[in-house]
Each structure stands twice: as C-alpha cells, then as structure tokens.
Scaffold this motif. Structure first.
Motif, short mmCIF file in Angstrom:
data_model
loop_
_atom_site.label_atom_id
_atom_site.label_comp_id
_atom_site.label_asym_id
_atom_site.label_seq_id
_atom_site.Cartn_x
_atom_site.Cartn_y
_atom_site.Cartn_z
N ILE A 31 63.29 -13.86 -30.76
CA ILE A 31 62.24 -14.45 -30.33
C ILE A 31 60.99 -13.58 -30.02
O ILE A 31 59.72 -13.64 -30.40
CB ILE A 31 62.30 -15.43 -29.30
N CYS A 32 61.34 -12.49 -29.35
CA CYS A 32 60.14 -11.43 -29.12
C CYS A 32 59.46 -10.83 -30.21
O CYS A 32 58.62 -10.44 -30.30
CB CYS A 32 61.21 -10.34 -28.32
N VAL A 33 60.58 -10.78 -31.24
CA VAL A 33 60.18 -10.23 -32.41
C VAL A 33 59.24 -10.96 -33.18
O VAL A 33 58.19 -10.78 -33.73
CB VAL A 33 61.26 -9.77 -33.36
N GLY A 34 59.59 -12.33 -33.23
CA GLY A 34 58.86 -13.38 -33.93
C GLY A 34 57.45 -13.46 -33.31
O GLY A 34 56.41 -13.75 -33.89
N VAL A 35 57.39 -13.57 -32.01
CA VAL A 35 56.09 -13.77 -31.27
C VAL A 35 55.31 -12.34 -31.49
O VAL A 35 54.09 -12.55 -31.77
CB VAL A 35 56.34 -14.05 -29.82
N ALA A 36 56.02 -11.30 -31.44
CA ALA A 36 55.02 -10.01 -31.61
C ALA A 36 54.37 -10.03 -33.04
O ALA A 36 53.40 -9.43 -33.34
CB ALA A 36 56.07 -8.77 -31.46
N GLU A 37 55.33 -10.42 -33.91
CA GLU A 37 54.89 -10.56 -35.30
C GLU A 37 53.32 -11.43 -35.56
O GLU A 37 52.39 -10.92 -36.19
CB GLU A 37 55.83 -11.12 -36.47
N ARG A 38 53.55 -12.49 -34.84
CA ARG A 38 52.47 -13.53 -34.90
C ARG A 38 51.19 -12.90 -34.04
O ARG A 38 50.12 -12.95 -34.57
CB ARG A 38 52.90 -14.88 -33.91
N MET A 39 51.37 -12.29 -33.07
CA MET A 39 50.22 -11.66 -32.24
C MET A 39 49.84 -10.28 -33.04
O MET A 39 48.56 -10.31 -32.98
CB MET A 39 50.66 -10.94 -30.97
N LEU A 40 50.62 -9.53 -33.69
CA LEU A 40 50.25 -8.52 -34.40
C LEU A 40 49.36 -9.06 -35.65
O LEU A 40 48.35 -8.38 -36.18
CB LEU A 40 51.22 -7.59 -34.95
N GLY A 41 49.90 -9.98 -36.19
CA GLY A 41 48.91 -10.61 -37.29
C GLY A 41 47.60 -11.20 -37.08
O GLY A 41 46.87 -10.89 -37.86
N ASP A 42 47.61 -11.87 -36.07
CA ASP A 42 46.43 -12.30 -35.39
C ASP A 42 45.48 -11.04 -35.10
O ASP A 42 44.38 -10.96 -35.60
CB ASP A 42 46.50 -13.03 -33.97
N LEU A 53 45.32 -7.97 -36.41
CA LEU A 53 45.15 -7.28 -37.65
C LEU A 53 43.95 -8.31 -38.32
O LEU A 53 43.09 -7.62 -39.07
CB LEU A 53 46.43 -7.38 -38.68
N ARG A 54 44.23 -9.44 -38.43
CA ARG A 54 43.30 -10.20 -39.02
C ARG A 54 41.75 -10.23 -38.21
O ARG A 54 40.76 -9.98 -39.01
CB ARG A 54 43.69 -11.97 -39.05
N TYR A 55 41.80 -9.92 -37.01
CA TYR A 55 40.58 -9.76 -36.19
C TYR A 55 39.85 -8.47 -36.52
O TYR A 55 38.76 -8.39 -36.64
CB TYR A 55 40.73 -9.96 -34.75
N ALA A 56 40.90 -7.49 -36.67
CA ALA A 56 40.34 -6.23 -36.95
C ALA A 56 39.82 -6.04 -38.33
O ALA A 56 38.85 -5.09 -38.43
CB ALA A 56 41.53 -5.10 -36.75
N ARG A 57 40.11 -6.93 -39.31
CA ARG A 57 39.67 -6.81 -40.52
C ARG A 57 38.23 -7.64 -40.61
O ARG A 57 37.30 -7.20 -41.46
CB ARG A 57 40.58 -7.38 -41.78
N GLU A 58 38.14 -8.60 -39.78
CA GLU A 58 36.89 -9.44 -39.82
C GLU A 58 35.67 -8.88 -38.93
O GLU A 58 34.52 -9.09 -39.16
CB GLU A 58 37.40 -10.72 -39.61
N ARG A 59 36.09 -8.50 -37.67
CA ARG A 59 35.23 -8.14 -36.87
C ARG A 59 34.49 -6.89 -36.93
O ARG A 59 35.07 -5.72 -37.43
CB ARG A 59 35.90 -7.97 -35.52
N LYS A 60 33.12 -6.80 -37.08
CA LYS A 60 32.37 -5.67 -37.52
C LYS A 60 31.55 -5.07 -36.19
O LYS A 60 31.14 -5.69 -35.61
CB LYS A 60 31.44 -5.87 -38.52
N GLN A 61 31.53 -3.77 -36.16
CA GLN A 61 30.76 -2.86 -35.31
C GLN A 61 30.35 -1.75 -35.80
O GLN A 61 31.12 -1.19 -36.81
CB GLN A 61 31.84 -2.46 -34.07
N PHE A 62 29.30 -1.44 -35.66
CA PHE A 62 28.72 -0.05 -36.23
C PHE A 62 28.59 -0.14 -37.72
O PHE A 62 28.94 1.13 -38.54
CB PHE A 62 29.38 1.23 -35.62
#
Length: 383
Positions: free
Chosen positions: A250-261, A263-272
């Motif tokens: 379960i820890c692996v599954g939840v970590a995958e969900r959090m990392l996916g979220d 990563l998606r934010y890191a691709r979409e959020r812009k600074q500088f």
C-alpha cells in the motif's frame, strides 16, 4: 506463484477502474465527512474485495501473496482509508482463523468474512501494551466451558463496524510472556463487550478506530483460535508478518500516486518562464522519490514471492515494511515541497496524503519494532 495471468490482469483492471472512476472522485467527501459512502461500501463487497485472501472454498478469491501485493499497488492509488475498510478483514482480522483456526471456526466465519457480511477487527493493542507481549493486561479467566474477558483494547481499526473481533488476552496469569496469551474470536453484541467513542485522528479519515472494552465478557472456550490456549501470540506474529508485506505494498501504491501528482504539477507550474520541473533541485526531489519507490516495489515483490515459496520471510517482511513506509513519508514530504504553497492547501489533495501516510510508520509494528525484528533475526542467523 501467480496462478492465472489472465484472471489476475482482469482483476487488476477492474480494481484500477474502480479506483479511478469511483474512489478518487470520493476522496474529498470522505476526508470532510469522516465516512465512506454506503454505495461505495456495497460496491467493494460486490467486487469481492473483502475476500481477496480467503480461499475459494470459503467464497473468497484466494490470492497468493504476490497477487495480493499487485492488487494493493493498484488500491494504493487513492486514499488509504478505502483500503483500510476491507484491509482488516483480508488481513489481520481473518488470517488468524485461516492459519490456525479449527475446521469449525473456518466454516463458521470465513464465508461471511469473504462476502463482507462480517467485517473483522484485530484487537491486540492496549493502553499499556502493543509490541510488548509481557505488558498485555486483558485477562481471560476460565469459568466452566467459557472464558471471562476483562480489559481494554485501544486504536482498534474498524471496531465500530466489526461483526467479529480477534482478541488477544492472557489466559495464564502466571506466564508474563507471550506463552500466556491466547487468541479469541469474539462476536459483536456479546454481553460485556462495548465500544468507546470513535477516535479523532490526524489522517485516514473514514477509517474508523475506537477502544474495545471487555467487562466480564463471557466467550465460549470453543472460540479460542485453534482450540488450545497459549498460542495466541504466535498466531498474531504470523498474521502481522503477512500484514507487513501488505502494508508495504500500500505504501508503494500511495507513493506512486503522490509522485504522479507532483510530477504533473512540476510539468504544468511555471516560474521564471519555464516549468518548475526543469529546475535541477526539483528534478532531484523527483528522481530521489522515483529511485526509492522502485527499490520499495522490488523489495515488496521479492518478500511476497519468497513467502509464496514457503520461505521464512520474517526479516524480509520487516525490511519491506520499514523501508516502504519510511519511503512513503519522504515522498509525501517532497511532494508537498514541489507543490509549494499549493501543497499546503486542502484543494490539491497532497496535504491529505501527507497526513494519511504518517500512520504507515506506526501501525502493524513501528519502524523501531521492525529494526528490532531485523537485528534480532540477524543475530540468530548463521549468515
């Protein structure tokens, strides 16, 4: 040890679709109301989630440990409260009966557990005891053909919903160690059994816990798991060993969900003028999370496969649970950091996961208990 790849693939696809289309959509309402909607509970029962590990002869799906782990990787893609609802039944609540119960006990309880008619709860922890068997104070005194139970159990998952409890109690007051402990099946509604008020917790809202209190609670002697007193703690340790691999998954599954979220934010959020995922310090957090997650996934699968082969996996189960739960906490922390201010806000969901996953390092044996198990096994080993 996977028996049928096509059947397993179909199961995982069904669970994945249920997670995406039903559970993820209900995460916020469960967190806000501290309750899983009744229609979702009914769907879980209809899908057979309460019987994942119960043999087919008793109406369950009879998953191997490896198959169970793969299913939990998928279930982990949503709030862990959903898994918790059926987790005590497929794991610590039913496995004691399955592993050590009499034929009569198996026939009486396992079919109803498999359908979700009965929700099982595992009552070990007490106000003054949990990991320390010698401190267990709940007593069971023989009286005719029954035992009379007195004591209090604490932080008992699913107790407010449970139809039956696996209860650890001391049948031999002269033995202060594990040998004096027996495991009892106690049905909800038994006179002398009452529940405390529901606990308010940091996270995992919707996964209910409370005290379970025994006051001259008379339980038939035939309800001792296995029919013999003094074996309860051995049963508990076997059950928890399997449960530790389950929690690691379960820890692996939840970590995958959090990392996916994240990563998606890191691709979409812009600074500088560029996505924040282009900055090396953000990339470092993403990369470290991916590497640790991969390691935890491999460890958990390896422990599961070894158990399916019949090997002693006491050390491997503790290693997997220790590493995966600590990894999950680190991924949660990095995910909040990557989202920055948004990570601290409820609407983005990461702060909820940050609260939820903190429990993984505590229940079914704290990180420190896993360290003790691993080190003691090493000291006893020749290799």
């Amino acid at each position: 040890m996977i028996r049928d790849q096509d059947a397993l693939r179909s199961l995982l696809e069904t669970v994945s679709r249920f997670v995406r289309e039903r559970l993820v959509q209900a995460e916020r309402i469960v967190d806000e109301t501290d309750e899983i909607p009744a229609d979702i509970v009914a769907e879980m029962k209809a899908m057979g989630l309460f019987g994942l590990t119960i043999p087919e002869e008793y109406g369950g799906l009879g998953l191997t440990m490896e198959e169970e782990v793969l299913a939990m990787f998928v279930m982990g893609q949503t709030s862990p409260a959903f898994r918790s609802l059926f987790g005590t039944t497929v794991g610590i609540g039913s496995q004691g009966i399955l592993m050590d119960g009499t034929p009569e006990q198996k026939a009486r309880y396992l079919p109803r557990l498999a359908t979700g008619e009965l929700i099982a709860s595992f009552a070990l922890t007490e106000p003054e005891a949990g990991s320390d068997a010698a401190s267990l104070r709940t007593s069971a005194t023989l009286s005719g053909d029954s035992y009379v139970l007195n004591g209090t159990k604490r932080f008992i998952t699913n107790a407010p919903l449970a139809g039956m409890f696996t209860v650890m109690a001391r049948t031999d007051p002269g033995s202060k160690g594990a040998g004096g402990v027996s495991a009892f099946i106690v049905e909800a509604g038994t006179p002398g059994l009452r529940l405390g008020k529901r606990d308010r917790k940091m996270g995992q809202r919707g996964a209910w816990t409370c005290d379970v209190i025994f006051e001259d609670c008379r339980v038939p002697a035939a309800n001792i798991i296995g029919g013999r007193p003094g074996l309860g703690f051995k049963t508990a340790m076997k059950v928890l060993e399997k449960g530790r691999i389950h929690i690691a998954a379960i820890c692996v599954g939840v970590a995958e969900r959090m990392l996916g979220d994240a990563l998606r934010y890191a691709r979409e959020r812009k600074q500088f003028g560029q996505a924040i995922g282009e900055f090396q310090l953000v990339q470092a957090m993403l990369a470290d999370s991916k590497a640790e997650l991969y390691a935890a996934r491999c460890m958990t699968l390896d422990a599961a496969q070894r158990r399916d082969r019949g090997e002693n996996v006491s050390t491997e189960a503790s290693c997997a649970k220790l590493f995966a739960s600590e990894m999950c906490g680190r991924v949660a922390d990095r995910a909040v950091q990557i989202l920055g201010g948004a990570g601290y806000m409820a609407e983005y969901g990461i702060e909820r996961f940050y609260r939820d996953v903190r429990l993984f390092r505590i229940f079914e044996g704290t990180t420190q208990i896993q360290q003790l198990v691993i080190a003691r096994n090493m000291m006893k080993s020749d290799s």
